[in-house]
Structure formats: structure tokens, C-alpha cells
Design a protein around this motif. Sequence first.
Motif, mmCIF file in Angstrom:
data_model
loop_
_atom_site.group_PDB
_atom_site.id
_atom_site.type_symbol
_atom_site.label_atom_id
_atom_site.label_comp_id
_atom_site.label_asym_id
_atom_site.label_seq_id
_atom_site.Cartn_x
_atom_site.Cartn_y
_atom_site.Cartn_z
ATOM 1 N N ASP A 181 -1.928 -27.129 26.219
ATOM 2 C CA ASP A 181 -0.654 -27.818 26.052
ATOM 3 C C ASP A 181 -0.099 -27.721 24.637
ATOM 4 N N ASP A 182 -0.814 -27.056 23.734
ATOM 5 C CA ASP A 182 -0.222 -26.724 22.433
ATOM 6 C C ASP A 182 -0.281 -25.215 22.250
ATOM 7 N N GLU A 183 0.643 -24.703 21.481
ATOM 8 C CA GLU A 183 0.845 -23.257 21.390
ATOM 9 C C GLU A 183 -0.373 -22.530 20.833
ATOM 10 N N ARG A 184 -1.013 -23.100 19.839
ATOM 11 C CA ARG A 184 -2.163 -22.416 19.241
ATOM 12 C C ARG A 184 -3.304 -22.263 20.240
ATOM 13 N N CYS A 185 -3.590 -23.329 20.992
ATOM 14 C CA CYS A 185 -4.663 -23.245 21.977
ATOM 15 C C CYS A 185 -4.310 -22.294 23.113
ATOM 16 N N GLU A 186 -3.046 -22.273 23.492
ATOM 17 C CA GLU A 186 -2.634 -21.346 24.552
ATOM 18 C C GLU A 186 -2.869 -19.901 24.121
ATOM 19 N N LYS A 187 -2.595 -19.602 22.865
ATOM 20 C CA LYS A 187 -2.827 -18.241 22.364
ATOM 21 C C LYS A 187 -4.311 -17.938 22.276
ATOM 22 N N ILE A 188 -5.112 -18.943 21.909
ATOM 23 C CA ILE A 188 -6.566 -18.750 21.872
ATOM 24 C C ILE A 188 -7.086 -18.431 23.267
ATOM 25 N N ALA A 189 -6.607 -19.167 24.269
ATOM 26 C CA ALA A 189 -7.036 -18.906 25.648
ATOM 27 C C ALA A 189 -6.691 -17.479 26.058
ATOM 28 N N ALA A 190 -5.493 -17.028 25.709
ATOM 29 C CA ALA A 190 -5.072 -15.673 26.066
ATOM 30 C C ALA A 190 -5.956 -14.625 25.389
ATOM 31 N N ARG A 191 -6.301 -14.871 24.127
ATOM 32 C CA ARG A 191 -7.157 -13.919 23.412
ATOM 33 C C ARG A 191 -8.544 -13.851 24.042
ATOM 34 N N LEU A 192 -9.071 -14.993 24.446
ATOM 35 C CA LEU A 192 -10.410 -14.993 25.037
ATOM 36 C C LEU A 192 -10.419 -14.324 26.406
#
Length: 466
Positions: A226-237
Motif C-alpha cells: 500500500d506504499d509505493e516503495r514496498c510495491e516496487k520492492i515486491a515487483a523486484r523480488l
Amino acid sequence: MIPITTFAGKRIAVFGLGASGLISASALLAGGADIVAFDDDAASIAKASAGGIPTADLRQVDWAKIAALVLAPGVSLTHPAPHWVVQFARKANVEVIGDVELFCRERRHHAPSAPFVAITGTNGKSTTTALIAHLTAAAGMDAQLGGNIGTAILSLAPPSTDCVHVIECSSYQIDLAPSLDPSVGVLINLSEDHLDRHGTMENYAAVKERLVRGVPDDGTAIIGVDDERCEKIAARLVQAGKRVMRISVRRKLKDGLYVESGRILRAQDGQSSLIAELGGIGSLRGLHNAQNAACAAAATLALGLEPAAIQAGLRSFPGLVHRMEEVGRLGAVLFVNDSKATNADSAAQALACFHDIFWIAGGRPKTGGIESLRSFFPRIRKAYLIGEAADQFAATFADTVPHETTGTLDKALAAAARDAAMSSALEPVVLLSPACASFDQYRNFEVRGDAFRALVQALPGLIRKN
């Protein structure tokens, strides 16, 4: 205690002799290491020596003979500058690690398949950690709860397939755990915090990401998106081939767990199934606790729990002290201890849960103060300002929120209790959710929360919460 055998026969320096440092030294000694411990505080050194821990001034030892420096997490590693002992270690090319790293190495050496859940995030990690431990224990598992939540990790039982270690990890601890590899890793959220320690938000986020990035390919990384930084981390993983379970309390997901109308739902293969309902669980009030509960549900699903067991565990969860802790009622007035809210984002979670708030706020302010909380100002009947932040918060309120500077917690509580009792509100709430660190007036947020609870419980006629 967990004896650390992976450094047997090696000379290890230990710096920082608080609770985690003392148990680290003892665990290394128990495992056969040759240790030398030190601290900037003479009383701490004396206490360690009296307990049988070898001590010496680390400025005087031969660093060429030191295999590793075990550093307490509160000691500066990078910002604003590395502590002198870190500089000595780096000059000698000695690795700098912490107690979580010692646990990880011991687990890999003796019980690599032992279940290990590690949790981090800016807000909610203690509640999520405690909730995961509660759910697993309620389901009959041996849950070893520790880490940043209060019990040093090396004080727990040794890793084995017969128990699950549920460990809260601060960014400081992750920074000292280069091989952190939980079988289940949880990253709840990210917002600005601890920049005095990490320098920039990018550095802080990168440290937090390491916890979920270290999950092995057969493990599960759980990430609140639900925050942009974590969403990008999920995509990278996902791109890196990790098994990722996304969590959202703000939108329906195509894959992962999401919260809708007070229910935790799992989206999988185009279908949604019910995991648990949160309605009526007072210890999990608010959207932030829905996120915590969804993350805990995802972690326990990864450990093999069934939805029925998760639901039963959620309903019996007592909550944590200092985190939306309902202390008691006096007539219609509810008193809530949320001393753990040491920044604006955390205070926002509490403010979102109530209307007609008599808000006690202040302490040592964080970057940005309470500017980000303006949308909650209409919920606040009156604010009572304490500590170093009082003038700053008063300027932010200006004429938008009635407020008074009380200076100290006892005066704030007395004024808030009086005003709440005299108000026309149906459900007035006296809320300690300071949006500040405590260090201007209290040693830590726990001491501040304990002081608030004691003041409330001394009110004549109070009905305490069990």
C-alpha cells in the motif's frame, strides 16, 4: 540461551553491553569463542566483568587477531558517523555483525530447515510479530518470540524443527545481519524514519528490503504493497524469482491477501476465499491493525496454519501494551495508551480509529512534525501539548484545533480527563499518541506509556480494561 558454536576457537570482540550485548557475549562464550568485550560506559563494563565476561579496552587490543566485531544495534554503524569501534574494525578489515547474524549462522549450521519468521517495517512490526507468535502458539506450535520486541534473540531456545522463531527486526539489526535468511520474511510498510541513523530514505528502505530479499527461493516474502516503495520492492523480488505474497488493506488484489469490509480475503487463481473476519476484535481496531492482521495471517498460512486456526487466534489476541492499549473507562470516557506512536504516521493510525479525541501529543519531534496529520484535525476536540514539540505543534494547530500547552504528561492527563468528562461527545477518547520520541522527558516510549497508564489508573472511579 543459544550457544554460538560457529565462532568456537576464534577471538571475537563484543561492543555495547546492554541486554543484547551481554547475552551475545555469554552465548559466544558458551559456544567456545574467545571474547573480549567493551563499552563506552564504565558501569556496563563493570557489570559484564562481574558476570564473568572478559573485558578490555578495544582501543588497545590487537585487531589483527579479531575474527569479528559483534556490535549492539544501538551503536552508530554509518550515520551520522561510524562509532570509533566500527572504525577500528573496518581499518583492520574485520566484519561487523550483530546478534541476529549470530542466530542466522547458528541456524544454518545446526538446523537449516527450522522455521524462522522475521518481521520488519516502519510501523506495526511489534504488533505483527506478537500476533504471529500468538497465532502459532494458539495452534499448538512452540513459538519463540524475540528480537526488537524486547527479548534478545540469543536468549531464546536454539533453532530446531520443533519450534518457530518469530523475530522482530529493526533496521539497526538488519544492518548488522548481512546473511539474514528467514524462511518467512515480512515487510509491512515503509515511511520516513531513523534518517539520523541511515542518512537518507533510500538507505533506510534498502536496509529494510534486505530482510525480504534474503528469503530463500523455497521460502515466502510477505510485503504490504500500500506504499509505493514496498510495491516496487515486491515487483523486484518477483522478478528475481522469489515467492511473494502481497498484502493490501486499500484495494482488491489479483493475487495475495487483502482486507475488504473487515474481512481478510485471499485472491488466488482468479478466486477469492475468506481467511478471517476482524469485526468485533477490539485489540485489532483500525486499518493499521487490519494490515498487521493480514500480514500475520499470510505468515501463518506460509507456516501451514488453516484459516479456522487463524480466525480463532485472532479472536483471542490480547493486543500489546503501549499500542492502542485500552487502559480503562471513566463514565463514557475511554483512555487509550498509544505511546508507541513515535512518529506522525503511527499517530495517524490511532487518530483514524476515533472521533471526539482529546489528544495528548508531543515529546522530541520527528522530521515534518504533525503537518501530515491535518486531515485528522476535525476529529480532535482539543489537544494537550507536552515536551520539546509543544511550541511547534501549537504553531501547526494555530486556530484550527483548540489546544493548550501543558508541558508534562500528568498535567496533560488531568486537563484532558476533565475536558472529556465535561464534553457533549457520546464516546470521548483521551488518547496518548504522541507522534514524537520520548527522549526529552522519558528514557523510552515504554516508560512514557507506563507513566500514562499509572496516572489513568489512579483516577477515582476508573473501570480498568482486563
